[in-house]
Design an enzyme around this catalytic site. Structure first.
Site, mmCIF file in Angstrom:
data_model
loop_
_atom_site.group_PDB
_atom_site.id
_atom_site.type_symbol
_atom_site.label_atom_id
_atom_site.label_comp_id
_atom_site.label_asym_id
_atom_site.label_seq_id
_atom_site.Cartn_x
_atom_site.Cartn_y
_atom_site.Cartn_z
ATOM 1 N N LYS A 13 72.637 50.988 63.909
ATOM 2 C CA LYS A 13 72.390 49.723 64.635
ATOM 3 C C LYS A 13 73.363 48.631 64.196
ATOM 4 C CE LYS A 13 68.191 48.928 63.211
ATOM 5 N NZ LYS A 13 67.836 49.994 62.287
ATOM 6 N N ARG A 88 60.289 45.012 64.787
ATOM 7 C CA ARG A 88 60.052 46.308 64.147
ATOM 8 C C ARG A 88 58.627 46.789 64.337
ATOM 9 N NH1 ARG A 88 64.540 46.208 60.326
ATOM 10 N NH2 ARG A 88 64.735 48.169 59.230
ATOM 11 N N ARG A 127 76.110 55.392 52.986
ATOM 12 C CA ARG A 127 76.491 54.071 53.512
ATOM 13 C C ARG A 127 76.917 53.107 52.396
ATOM 14 N NH1 ARG A 127 72.497 51.533 57.695
ATOM 15 N NH2 ARG A 127 71.012 51.586 55.969
ATOM 16 N N ARG A 160 73.395 49.885 49.065
ATOM 17 C CA ARG A 160 72.140 49.137 49.131
ATOM 18 C C ARG A 160 71.046 49.774 48.272
ATOM 19 N NH1 ARG A 160 70.939 48.013 55.391
ATOM 20 N NH2 ARG A 160 68.863 48.494 54.634
ATOM 21 N N ARG A 171 60.951 54.494 54.600
ATOM 22 C CA ARG A 171 61.373 53.676 55.742
ATOM 23 C C ARG A 171 61.244 54.450 57.057
ATOM 24 N NH1 ARG A 171 67.086 51.730 54.198
ATOM 25 N NH2 ARG A 171 66.934 50.476 56.082
HETATM 26 P P1 AMP Z 1 67.441 46.774 57.703
HETATM 27 O O1 AMP Z 1 68.715 46.295 57.115
HETATM 28 O O2 AMP Z 1 67.270 46.349 59.119
HETATM 29 O O3 AMP Z 1 67.266 48.248 57.542
HETATM 30 O O4 AMP Z 1 66.259 46.060 56.884
HETATM 31 C C1 AMP Z 1 66.084 46.193 55.485
HETATM 32 C C2 AMP Z 1 64.695 45.815 55.064
HETATM 33 O O5 AMP Z 1 64.427 44.470 55.427
HETATM 34 C C3 AMP Z 1 63.608 46.611 55.738
HETATM 35 O O6 AMP Z 1 63.345 47.844 55.082
HETATM 36 C C4 AMP Z 1 62.436 45.677 55.617
HETATM 37 O O7 AMP Z 1 61.895 45.660 54.315
HETATM 38 C C5 AMP Z 1 63.087 44.323 55.853
HETATM 39 N N1 AMP Z 1 63.125 43.981 57.279
HETATM 40 C C6 AMP Z 1 64.193 43.851 58.074
HETATM 41 N N2 AMP Z 1 63.843 43.526 59.307
HETATM 42 C C7 AMP Z 1 62.511 43.416 59.306
HETATM 43 C C8 AMP Z 1 61.529 43.100 60.290
HETATM 44 N N3 AMP Z 1 61.861 42.832 61.547
HETATM 45 N N4 AMP Z 1 60.249 43.065 59.924
HETATM 46 C C9 AMP Z 1 59.871 43.322 58.664
HETATM 47 N N5 AMP Z 1 60.727 43.644 57.693
HETATM 48 C C10 AMP Z 1 62.039 43.695 58.004
#
Ligand code: AMP
Length: 375
Positions: A13, A88, A127, A160, A171
């Site tokens: 994404k 999400r 990554r 990360r 996740r």
């Molecule tokens: P991402 O980089 O989008 O994979 O997000 C990393 C982490 O941020 C996720 O595993 C969640 O802990 C938190 N996170 C990101 N976006 C959201 C969201 N829309 N709602 C809740 N937690 C989020």
């Protein structure tokens, strides 16, 4: 163009959102990036989010919804936005819809990136993200020319914290459980377009562009409200909702008494009638019982008792009551009188005895006698 990019963790994404931003000039808004920034800055929001993020859990809806609201009201989002990692779950999807509805800015599309589990695992564990420019590469599928350094700006690459297998599995579970309902919600609105996320980045991006190029965007859209204006709109909206709620409650209250008066009045009357009926019946029963008892005591016949019963309703009960009270009063008085008389006698006798026995009295008597004799 306003779009949402949805996909499992590691579906690409972020990478695709960056490519879209470059080509279409639409800003990428990633809640993951915003949260990581907040954690790095040590803001209260970041501190709150960190634990959930480290565990691969979602941070609270309020937090991310607030963040998105602030972000999409910035001027650069006027021309649209690519939401990456938001919404999400269903709550976030609905909140976003409400917000965009308020801004008169509905979503144009939801792009779903599909990938298989193994490919995702390789993507995530390999990554690396540039600390300086945020560029993403993969040490397996797209290795950097210089180990540990970004191909774009030469900045340091980082892995990360939440990109390890255990957290990734978590996740995935969260994605399955929480994000799938949000996708279903958008499917119902016919907004979802699917792109296979497996393969070369460029190929995936080409497939995305084919879709994006067909999206019709209204060029005459009025500018988006600013954050202040949006907040004012939200306040007004919630006030309207409150007034509406209060109105319907008032209407409900107004209606209810009408219904009550229409329905309950007769019920109340009926109840009163019933109640009074019961009272009358029980009172009559008591009278009959009293009369029967009196009649039996007096040796009256049934007929006299019944005759009395009819007249009793007004006068007889008093008489009976009077008789009863009379008896009750006389009897104790007689007994009391007898008792009093006995007491008086006893006191007299005692006094006499005292008089007899008292030496002073004896002296006085002797004195009197002597005085009489002298005379
Ligand atoms: P991402 O980089 O989008 O994979 O997000 C990393 C982490 O941020 C996720 O595993 C969640 O802990 C938190 N996170 C990101 N976006 C959201 C969201 N829309 N709602 C809740 N937690 C989020």
């Amino acid at each position: 163009m306003r779009m949402v990019l949805i996909g499992a963790p590691g579906s690409g994404k972020g990478t695709q959102a960056q490519l879209i931003e470059k080509k279409y000039g639409t800003p990428q808004i990633s809640t993951g990036d915003l949260l990581r920034q907040a954690v790095a800055d040590g803001t209260p929001l970041g501190l709150q989010a960190k634990t959930a993020m480290d565990m691969g859990q979602l941070v609270s809806d309020d937090m991310v919804i607030g963040m998105i609201r602030d972000r999409i009201s910035r001027p650069d989002a006027n021309k649209g936005f690519i939401l990456d990692g938001f919404p999400r779950n269903l709550v976030q999807a609905q909140a976003l819809d409400q917000l965009l509805h308020l801004m008169n800015r509905p979503l144009h599309l939801v792009l779903l990136l599909e990938t298989d589990f193994d490919a995702l695992m390789q993507r995530i564990t390999g990554r690396r993200t540039c600390r300086s420019c945020g560029h993403i590469c993969n040490i397996y599928t797209d290795p950097p020319k210089m180990d540990g350094h970004c191909d774009e700006c030469g900045g340091n690459l980082r892995h990360r914290v939440d990109d390890n297998e255990e957290i990734i599995s978590n996740r995935f579970r969260v994605y399955e459980a929480q994000t799938t309902p949000a996708i279903a919600y958008y499917r119902e609105q016919n907004k979802v377009r699917v792109v296979q996320g497996i393969g070369q980045e460029e190929d995936v991006f080409a497939a995305i562009c084919q879709i994006l190029d067909t999206v019709k965007v209204d060029p005459d859209e009025v500018p988006m409200p600013t954050l202040d204006e949006l907040e004012q709109m939200i306040i007004e909206k919630s006030q309207e909702a409150l007034i509406e709620k209060a109105g319907s409650e008032v209407a409900g209250v107004k209606q209810r008494p009408k219904q009550k008066s229409a329905r309950t009045k007769p019920v109340i009357k009926a109840t009163t009638k019933k109640q009074s009926g019961v009272k009358k019946k029980s009172a009559a029963k008591k009278v009959v019982v009293k009369k029967k008892t009196t009649a039996k005591k007096k040796g009256d016949t049934k007929k006299t008792a019944v005759r009395k019963k009819t007249g009793i309703k007004k006068t007889a009960p008093k008489k009976v009551a009077n008789k009863k009270t009379g008896v009750k009063k006389v009897m104790p008085n007689k007994a009391a009188g007898k008792k009093k008389a006995v007491k008086k006698k006893v006191v007299k006798r005692k006094k006499a005895a005292v008089k007899k026995k008292s030496p002073a009295r004896k002296k006085a008597v002797v004195k009197k006698k002597t005085a009489r004799r002298k005379k």
